[in-house]
Design a protein around this motif. Structure first.
Motif, PDB file in Angstrom:
ATOM      1  N   ALA A  43      36.691  58.522  27.083  1.00 56.44           N
ATOM      2  CA  ALA A  43      36.652  59.705  26.221  1.00 56.44           C
ATOM      3  C   ALA A  43      35.230  60.246  26.049  1.00 56.44           C
ATOM      4  O   ALA A  43      35.032  61.420  25.792  1.00 56.44           O
ATOM      5  N   GLU A  44      34.232  59.382  26.211  1.00 53.85           N
ATOM      6  CA  GLU A  44      32.861  59.831  25.957  1.00 53.85           C
ATOM      7  C   GLU A  44      32.329  60.644  27.135  1.00 53.85           C
ATOM      8  O   GLU A  44      32.375  60.196  28.285  1.00 53.85           O
ATOM      9  N   PRO A  45      31.847  61.862  26.870  1.00 53.44           N
ATOM     10  CA  PRO A  45      31.369  62.681  27.987  1.00 53.44           C
ATOM     11  C   PRO A  45      30.133  62.076  28.660  1.00 53.44           C
ATOM     12  O   PRO A  45      29.291  61.478  27.998  1.00 53.44           O
ATOM     13  N   VAL A  46      30.053  62.238  29.970  1.00 54.97           N
ATOM     14  CA  VAL A  46      28.893  61.761  30.725  1.00 54.97           C
ATOM     15  C   VAL A  46      27.886  62.903  30.800  1.00 54.97           C
ATOM     16  O   VAL A  46      28.230  64.015  31.216  1.00 54.97           O
ATOM     17  N   ILE A  47      26.669  62.628  30.391  1.00 55.32           N
ATOM     18  CA  ILE A  47      25.660  63.693  30.394  1.00 55.32           C
ATOM     19  C   ILE A  47      24.653  63.447  31.525  1.00 55.32           C
ATOM     20  O   ILE A  47      23.998  62.400  31.592  1.00 55.32           O
ATOM     21  N   MET A  48      24.537  64.448  32.399  1.00 56.36           N
ATOM     22  CA  MET A  48      23.549  64.420  33.484  1.00 56.36           C
ATOM     23  C   MET A  48      22.503  65.469  33.102  1.00 56.36           C
ATOM     24  O   MET A  48      22.867  66.579  32.712  1.00 56.36           O
ATOM     25  N   ALA A  49      21.238  65.121  33.212  1.00 57.52           N
ATOM     26  CA  ALA A  49      20.215  66.087  32.795  1.00 57.52           C
ATOM     27  C   ALA A  49      18.920  65.834  33.542  1.00 57.52           C
ATOM     28  O   ALA A  49      18.658  64.723  34.015  1.00 57.52           O
ATOM     29  N   GLY A  50      18.121  66.887  33.647  1.00 60.04           N
ATOM     30  CA  GLY A  50      16.833  66.781  34.328  1.00 60.04           C
ATOM     31  C   GLY A  50      16.410  68.155  34.800  1.00 60.04           C
ATOM     32  O   GLY A  50      17.097  69.148  34.552  1.00 60.04           O
ATOM     33  N   PRO A  51      15.290  68.218  35.506  1.00 59.15           N
ATOM     34  CA  PRO A  51      14.790  69.528  35.919  1.00 59.15           C
ATOM     35  C   PRO A  51      15.653  70.155  37.015  1.00 59.15           C
ATOM     36  O   PRO A  51      16.311  69.441  37.767  1.00 59.15           O
ATOM     37  N   CYS A  52      15.603  71.468  37.088  1.00 58.05           N
ATOM     38  CA  CYS A  52      16.274  72.149  38.194  1.00 58.05           C
ATOM     39  C   CYS A  52      15.693  71.595  39.492  1.00 58.05           C
ATOM     40  O   CYS A  52      16.417  71.108  40.341  1.00 58.05           O
ATOM     41  N   ALA A  53      14.351  71.639  39.589  1.00 62.14           N
ATOM     42  CA  ALA A  53      13.686  71.172  40.809  1.00 62.14           C
ATOM     43  C   ALA A  53      12.689  70.062  40.481  1.00 62.14           C
ATOM     44  O   ALA A  53      12.045  70.086  39.427  1.00 62.14           O
ATOM     45  N   VAL A  54      12.577  69.125  41.410  1.00 62.15           N
ATOM     46  CA  VAL A  54      11.490  68.144  41.326  1.00 62.15           C
ATOM     47  C   VAL A  54      10.229  68.909  41.733  1.00 62.15           C
ATOM     48  O   VAL A  54      10.151  69.421  42.847  1.00 62.15           O
ATOM     49  N   GLU A  55       9.258  69.009  40.809  1.00 55.97           N
ATOM     50  CA  GLU A  55       8.063  69.819  41.091  1.00 55.97           C
ATOM     51  C   GLU A  55       6.879  68.952  41.507  1.00 55.97           C
ATOM     52  O   GLU A  55       6.111  69.301  42.399  1.00 55.97           O
ATOM     53  N   ASN A  56       6.722  67.847  40.833  1.00 57.69           N
ATOM     54  CA  ASN A  56       5.674  66.875  41.173  1.00 57.69           C
ATOM     55  C   ASN A  56       6.019  65.574  40.456  1.00 57.69           C
ATOM     56  O   ASN A  56       6.934  65.542  39.636  1.00 57.69           O
ATOM     57  N   ARG A  57       5.281  64.511  40.760  1.00 61.38           N
ATOM     58  CA  ARG A  57       5.622  63.195  40.224  1.00 61.38           C
ATOM     59  C   ARG A  57       5.551  63.172  38.695  1.00 61.38           C
ATOM     60  O   ARG A  57       6.447  62.676  38.021  1.00 61.38           O
ATOM     61  N   ASP A  58       4.479  63.742  38.174  1.00 56.84           N
ATOM     62  CA  ASP A  58       4.285  63.731  36.712  1.00 56.84           C
ATOM     63  C   ASP A  58       5.420  64.415  35.972  1.00 56.84           C
ATOM     64  O   ASP A  58       5.947  63.895  34.990  1.00 56.84           O
ATOM     65  N   GLN A  59       5.727  65.623  36.456  1.00 55.84           N
ATOM     66  CA  GLN A  59       6.801  66.403  35.811  1.00 55.84           C
ATOM     67  C   GLN A  59       8.106  65.626  35.843  1.00 55.84           C
ATOM     68  O   GLN A  59       8.834  65.557  34.864  1.00 55.84           O
ATOM     69  N   LEU A  60       8.409  65.005  36.989  1.00 56.37           N
ATOM     70  CA  LEU A  60       9.701  64.322  37.101  1.00 56.37           C
ATOM     71  C   LEU A  60       9.759  63.074  36.232  1.00 56.37           C
ATOM     72  O   LEU A  60      10.725  62.862  35.490  1.00 56.37           O
ATOM     73  N   ILE A  61       8.702  62.269  36.287  1.00 56.16           N
ATOM     74  CA  ILE A  61       8.739  61.008  35.535  1.00 56.16           C
ATOM     75  C   ILE A  61       8.730  61.292  34.027  1.00 56.16           C
ATOM     76  O   ILE A  61       9.469  60.662  33.265  1.00 56.16           O
ATOM     77  N   THR A  62       7.930  62.268  33.610  1.00 59.24           N
ATOM     78  CA  THR A  62       7.920  62.634  32.180  1.00 59.24           C
ATOM     79  C   THR A  62       9.316  63.082  31.754  1.00 59.24           C
ATOM     80  O   THR A  62       9.838  62.662  30.714  1.00 59.24           O
ATOM     81  N   THR A  63       9.939  63.948  32.554  1.00 62.62           N
ATOM     82  CA  THR A  63      11.275  64.452  32.184  1.00 62.62           C
ATOM     83  C   THR A  63      12.287  63.315  32.218  1.00 62.62           C
ATOM     84  O   THR A  63      13.144  63.213  31.333  1.00 62.62           O
ATOM     85  N   ALA A  64      12.183  62.465  33.229  1.00 60.21           N
ATOM     86  CA  ALA A  64      13.158  61.370  33.363  1.00 60.21           C
ATOM     87  C   ALA A  64      13.101  60.457  32.140  1.00 60.21           C
ATOM     88  O   ALA A  64      14.141  60.072  31.593  1.00 60.21           O
ATOM     89  N   ARG A  65      11.894  60.139  31.709  1.00 59.12           N
ATOM     90  CA  ARG A  65      11.754  59.260  30.533  1.00 59.12           C
ATOM     91  C   ARG A  65      12.347  59.936  29.293  1.00 59.12           C
ATOM     92  O   ARG A  65      13.049  59.318  28.502  1.00 59.12           O
TER      93      ARG A  65
END
Ligand code: PEP
Ligand code: MN
Length: 354
Positions: free
Chosen positions: A105-127
């Motif tokens: 019953a619990e919805p699965v949430i997928m989230a993150g940037p539209c595009a991987v732009e650089n390592r910093d942006q991705l890791i910061t967003t992922a955390r």
């Protein structure tokens, strides 16, 4: 028509069935079997098969069950399988496993940037996405952009960053694959293969993700102007090719009104639940194109019984290289997740019947 092959059929009985099927169908197509829920089945268009031939088929010893399915899609239809399919994400890499569909019953949430732009942006967003309570990290490495002059994604380098983000956060990752020749490398790095709205009629791509040996879950987005039948037939390509792990994603369809990027078709969720056993999620980011509409449309999607959401999140949305206008901050994501979980917990889900 779907024929379920008896588990006790001898090889002679199977050969006899295949020979009869070749005769009946005029041998125009090779007869392929597909495995669904550990059972071997044959799906075919039975419009040219008369009652006499059907009776002959059902008398075959190798046939355990013969079902007439009226819709053009067969294996994905609710008429074929009454129970909701449940799909496990994250079985092929070291990370958390997430189940979508079934009776969860619990919805699965997928989230993150539209595009991987650089390592910093991705890791910061992922955390941040992980801290907000999302269960799957999204990020495009290959971006299908309308203009050839727009940022096209980091490609394989972006895949490496996604794999690193999984290692750091433990979140399984979803990313888009745009061409059949890239399925293998994307599958080596990702936990869910996304087929974008522009590629729903890329039949070689549908077959490639269907044939892939890992049977990685596939997120099949609705095309820009796909009818429900076209969408389900695209899903049928993947399932018939051997991969039953398909998740449908409503992401809005083209309309005449430029106020929103697309028109979110919420009614397709309960409709799909009648027509198919596959899980359905919603992408309120691409569906609206406006970040201020995302939280309410996320809630509305859960109220309409979507099994999950995929949402674009960026630490600095106004400076995102792609889809900033529809991207929300991690703080906003956290609120959406809390709200939708609460909402889902008080909802009495419809009992779905074939
Ligand atoms: C995306 O998810 O970033 C994307 C390109 O989506 P769609 O294929 O729905 O446009
Ligand atoms: Mn996007």
């Amino acid at each position: 028509m779907i024929i379920t092959i008896s588990t006790t059929a001898s090889s002679e009985e199977r050969a006899q069935l295949m020979a009869l099927l070749c005769r009946i169908t005029g041998n125009q197509h090779p007869i392929k079997t597909t495995e669904i829920d550990r059972r071997e089945v044959i799906a075919l268009d039975a419009s040219g098969i008369d009652a006499q031939a059907q009776a002959a088929l059902s008398e075959q010893r190798a046939v355990e069950r013969l079902q007439r399915i009226k819709t053009p899609y067969k294996l994905v239809s609710r008429a074929f399988k009454a129970q909701n399919s449940s799909i496990i994400i994250g079985q092929h890499h070291e990370c958390e496993q997430v189940t979508i569909g079934g009776e969860i019953a619990e919805p699965v949430i997928m989230a993150g940037p539209c595009a991987v732009e650089n390592r910093d942006q991705l890791i910061t967003t992922a955390r941040a996405v992980k801290a907000s309570g999302a269960q799957v990290l999204r990020g495009g490495a290959f971006k299908p952009r309308t203009s050839p002059y727009q940022f096209q994604g980091l490609g394989v380098e972006g895949l490496h960053m996604l794999a690193e983000a999984r290692q750091i956060t433990g979140l399984p990752v979803i990313t888009e694959v745009m061409e059949p020749g890239m399925v293998e490398i994307v599958a080596q790095h990702a936990d869910v293969l996304q087929i974008g709205a522009r590629n729903i009629q890329n039949y070689p791509l549908l077959l490639a993700v269907g044939h892939h040996s890992k049977k990685l879950p596939v997120l099949l987005k609705r095309g820009l102007s796909s009818t429900i039948d076209e969408w389900l037939l695209a899903a049928e390509y993947i399932v018939a090719a051997g991969n039953p792990n398909v998740i449908l994603c409503e992401r809005g369809i083209r309309s005449y009104d430029p106020q929103t990027r697309n028109l979110l078709d919420l009614s397709c969720i309960p409709l799909l639940h009648q027509l198919t056993h596959l899980p359905v999620i919603v992408d309120p980011s691409h569906a609206t194109g406006r970040r201020e509409l995302v939280p309410i449309m996320a809630r509305a999607s859960i109220a309409a019984e979507a099994e999950g959401l995929i949402i674009e999140v960026h630490p600095d949305p106004n400076n995102a290289l792609c889809d900033g206008k529809q991207s929300i901050t991690p703080e906003q994501l956290q609120q959406i997740i809390q709200e939708t979980r609460l909402f889902a917990s008080i909802m009495k889900r419809e009992v779905r019947v074939a």
